[in-house]
Motif scaffolding. Sequence first.
Motif, PDB file in Angstrom:
ATOM      1  N   ILE A   1      10.707  13.532   0.671  1.00 25.31           N
ATOM      2  CA  ILE A   1      11.108  12.386   1.499  1.00 25.31           C
ATOM      3  C   ILE A   1      10.159  12.267   2.671  1.00 25.31           C
ATOM      4  O   ILE A   1       9.638  11.197   2.978  1.00 25.31           O
ATOM      5  CB  ILE A   1      12.549  12.554   2.014  1.00 25.31           C
ATOM      6  CG1 ILE A   1      13.513  12.702   0.846  1.00 25.31           C
ATOM      7  CG2 ILE A   1      12.947  11.384   2.893  1.00 25.31           C
ATOM      8  CD1 ILE A   1      14.938  12.952   1.269  1.00 25.31           C
ATOM      9  N   SER A   2       9.915  13.414   3.329  1.00 23.43           N
ATOM     10  CA  SER A   2       9.087  13.319   4.530  1.00 23.43           C
ATOM     11  C   SER A   2       7.650  12.986   4.156  1.00 23.43           C
ATOM     12  O   SER A   2       6.933  12.360   4.950  1.00 23.43           O
ATOM     13  CB  SER A   2       9.180  14.596   5.349  1.00 23.43           C
ATOM     14  OG  SER A   2       8.502  15.631   4.717  1.00 23.43           O
ATOM     15  N   GLN A   3       7.206  13.347   2.958  1.00 28.53           N
ATOM     16  CA  GLN A   3       5.849  12.945   2.552  1.00 28.53           C
ATOM     17  C   GLN A   3       5.767  11.430   2.343  1.00 28.53           C
ATOM     18  O   GLN A   3       4.768  10.808   2.674  1.00 28.53           O
ATOM     19  CB  GLN A   3       5.414  13.671   1.278  1.00 28.53           C
ATOM     20  CG  GLN A   3       5.200  15.156   1.449  1.00 28.53           C
ATOM     21  CD  GLN A   3       4.284  15.494   2.598  1.00 28.53           C
ATOM     22  OE1 GLN A   3       3.412  14.720   2.983  1.00 28.53           O
ATOM     23  NE2 GLN A   3       4.486  16.657   3.194  1.00 28.53           N
ATOM     24  N   TYR A   4       6.842  10.855   1.784  1.00 29.65           N
ATOM     25  CA  TYR A   4       6.861   9.398   1.609  1.00 29.65           C
ATOM     26  C   TYR A   4       6.822   8.706   2.969  1.00 29.65           C
ATOM     27  O   TYR A   4       6.136   7.704   3.160  1.00 29.65           O
ATOM     28  CB  TYR A   4       8.105   8.959   0.832  1.00 29.65           C
ATOM     29  CG  TYR A   4       8.035   9.239  -0.653  1.00 29.65           C
ATOM     30  CD1 TYR A   4       6.873   9.761  -1.216  1.00 29.65           C
ATOM     31  CD2 TYR A   4       9.093   8.983  -1.493  1.00 29.65           C
ATOM     32  CE1 TYR A   4       6.784  10.019  -2.560  1.00 29.65           C
ATOM     33  CE2 TYR A   4       9.027   9.234  -2.847  1.00 29.65           C
ATOM     34  CZ  TYR A   4       7.862   9.765  -3.375  1.00 29.65           C
ATOM     35  OH  TYR A   4       7.777  10.002  -4.702  1.00 29.65           O
TER      36      TYR A   4
ATOM     37  N   VAL B   1       0.841  -1.190   0.000  1.00 33.78           N
ATOM     38  CA  VAL B   1       0.000   0.000   0.000  1.00 33.78           C
ATOM     39  C   VAL B   1       0.883   1.250   0.000  1.00 33.78           C
ATOM     40  O   VAL B   1       0.568   2.246  -0.663  1.00 33.78           O
ATOM     41  CB  VAL B   1      -1.000  -0.027   1.178  1.00 33.78           C
ATOM     42  CG1 VAL B   1      -0.408   0.477   2.447  1.00 33.78           C
ATOM     43  CG2 VAL B   1      -2.242   0.740   0.841  1.00 33.78           C
ATOM     44  N   ALA B   2       2.022   1.200   0.699  1.00 34.17           N
ATOM     45  CA  ALA B   2       2.893   2.372   0.761  1.00 34.17           C
ATOM     46  C   ALA B   2       3.494   2.670  -0.608  1.00 34.17           C
ATOM     47  O   ALA B   2       3.494   3.821  -1.054  1.00 34.17           O
ATOM     48  CB  ALA B   2       3.997   2.144   1.791  1.00 34.17           C
ATOM     49  N   VAL B   3       3.966   1.629  -1.291  1.00 31.30           N
ATOM     50  CA  VAL B   3       4.619   1.850  -2.591  1.00 31.30           C
ATOM     51  C   VAL B   3       3.603   2.377  -3.602  1.00 31.30           C
ATOM     52  O   VAL B   3       3.848   3.373  -4.292  1.00 31.30           O
ATOM     53  CB  VAL B   3       5.259   0.533  -3.094  1.00 31.30           C
ATOM     54  CG1 VAL B   3       5.668   0.667  -4.542  1.00 31.30           C
ATOM     55  CG2 VAL B   3       6.448   0.175  -2.230  1.00 31.30           C
ATOM     56  N   VAL B   4       2.433   1.737  -3.653  1.00 30.17           N
ATOM     57  CA  VAL B   4       1.427   2.164  -4.635  1.00 30.17           C
ATOM     58  C   VAL B   4       0.976   3.588  -4.326  1.00 30.17           C
ATOM     59  O   VAL B   4       0.854   4.432  -5.227  1.00 30.17           O
ATOM     60  CB  VAL B   4       0.237   1.188  -4.632  1.00 30.17           C
ATOM     61  CG1 VAL B   4      -0.844   1.666  -5.565  1.00 30.17           C
ATOM     62  CG2 VAL B   4       0.702  -0.191  -5.049  1.00 30.17           C
ATOM     63  N   ALA B   5       0.743   3.882  -3.045  1.00 28.24           N
ATOM     64  CA  ALA B   5       0.272   5.211  -2.677  1.00 28.24           C
ATOM     65  C   ALA B   5       1.349   6.260  -2.946  1.00 28.24           C
ATOM     66  O   ALA B   5       1.041   7.359  -3.407  1.00 28.24           O
ATOM     67  CB  ALA B   5      -0.153   5.247  -1.215  1.00 28.24           C
TER      68      ALA B   5
END
Lengths: 339, 409
Positions: free
Chosen positions: B339-342, B98-102
Amino acid sequence: MKKSVFFGAMTVAALAAGAAAAGTLDDVKARGKLNCGVTTGLVGFAAPDANGEWQGFDVGVCRAVAAAVLGDPSAVEFVPTTGKTRFTALASGEIDMLARNTTWTFSRDVDLKFEFVGVNYYDGQGFMVPKALGVSSAKELDGATVCIQTGTTTELNLADYFRTNNISYEPVPIETNAEAQPLYLEGACDVYTTDASGLAATRAAFENPGDHVVLPEIISKEPLGPLVRHGDSEWGDVVRWSLNALIAAEELGVTSANIADMGAAAGDNPEINRLLGTEGTLGAMLGLSADWAKNAIMAGGNYGEIFEKNIGENTPIGLSRGLNAQWTDGGLLYVPPFR
Amino acid sequence: MTTLSDPPKGGFRVSILINDTRYRSYTFQFIALIALIAAFAYLGSNLLANLRAAGLNISYKFLSEPAGYDINQRLIEYTSQSTHFRAAIVGILNTLLVAVVACFFATVIGIFVGVLRLSNNWLVNKLMGVYVEIFRNVPVLIWILIIMAVFVAVLPQPREFRGDDATASMFLDLFAFTGRGFYFPRPYFAAEWATGAIGWLTIIALLIASFFGARALAKSAAATQEATGDRPTTWYFTLAIWFVPLIAACVIMGLTWELPELKGFNFRGGIYARNSFIALTFALSIYTAAFIAENVRAGILAISTGQTEAAASLGLRPGRIMNLVILPQALRVIIPPLISQYLNITKNSSLAIAVGYMDVTGTLGGITLNQTGRAIETVLLLMAFYLIISLSISAVMNVYNNSVKLKER
């Protein structure tokens, strides 16, 4: 063990409180209030009514214990807990007892270091489906999407049941009962599963309860009961015998209507006399006043009265006594003698 | 030339730790460090003492015991008889998915919106402004819940596809969009030897080969251009390099599609994207995209207008100005906040349980915690996991940042 209050509070307030586990009875008396853990809201078992007063079957147990210990059924602080937070709340000492339709299991009793003091409702896990689905047995549920409340014994029973019957399903984990209802009603899951009593309570809250059926299969044993922390037997005894007093009162025919007369002076039945404190010193043995059981019963009536008022057949929940009848009526309720 | 005062020579005296400016800051930092360690050691020992008093102990033995519960979305083999550890791994993979796709969608939408927000078209500009302000200023949990609720309520449920008087039907008979999720056709290889991973590995190997082939072609074209001044037309060769081997392989291995089909209670077959996954990914993407859009806008605005004007005076079109002149420079400003948004997306994905998506917080920190009652152990594991993931993302993105930042020589 109990170091400085400051640091204790800094770590996790809960952990420091755990150190004060010994002597819960004294703590409750000193505080003048019983902290009782209940659900976040399950109509019939524990939910605030229109006036913000907590009402329900589990609430009745809390009030009885408060009445027995403090002589005042309203001296209870109700702490709503979820399936996830309940054990931490009890272990940390945030609550003195937990009455939150919690299933008595081996690992909870032994490994989690709790003491189940008895059973106030014999339940079992069931399934509810929309009538339109045309399902009449849980064995026909192959491939169905099932909504489950997480953090309960329910999901383990479900996994076992479907594995034993070699049928597949798609679990949808849900945090609370309130979140599960819309998902089930919208059709995002075909089936909703929880304890049969919970299903009845949930169904009662639907707009058209008649459109839904509870399947006949009961796939597990769910003895629900109040519990306290391990290692404080005095307090465990108080809660155990408060519950037993309610059940014994029904068996002996003591009700909220006749208790004032029966408790005023010793009568013919010695067991009633001992229960109500007009004979013997049972209260003193528990570290309570002589009329402890009388207070507990007066709080909301005996077991049968609490049952009928909150979840009985004349309420929207509409549960029959079934297994929860007295042993004399073919049920499982059987309390040890008051002697 | 003589020095006015000699620095004190030789000999170590305790007083220089305080009085000498060269050592003073180290001294204080060292004291602070000791105090910090002591404080944590004290808290830790207090915790252990209290746990012991409550009859509990820290133990990770539960990880090797059977989990006993089922998980709906499994990227690896898992049954209710697998261990709690495996359940945690399933959860970790779901979190990462979910993290990668988002992150991908948030970046695409974010850059798109950020650029459009600087558009000279009043309507586009304002629309993007409204989007950013609405999504940025409502908590992401609310967005997740709203999107899930709308998703479940608006799309037809499988029961509406059933029967002769069905009110819903499949799109082109290939796709099913239901309130429980989307079903897509699933490609697989019918040839005996290519079933399973081998077929897909072949495809990946071919794609890598094609990539290098296409690059070699572009290089040789560039060399020809250097030498002769004329760039040979290569696009049809490039297309051939990419597609001919791919199509050939698909034909040889017998590429077929498994179509979703309504069977019993649910659709079966095909690829199933659960409603919880879609709602969570979508909510995280559009929420974080609003922040990324602002970062992109800030990055672009940080490039002086002189750059745009200079590029325009060279005759570049607006699209090329953006791609060749502005964005490469703006990236320097955009990457660090990106970066911080990721990291935020990864951490916010722990709200998954709100819609019943089984991420690591739902398996390890949810059901495992409940069933074993090992709250402290599981929470420590969860903290370690998120810490490792966050630091890894930071590390990777910092490497990228170093490659695009202003090189000072």
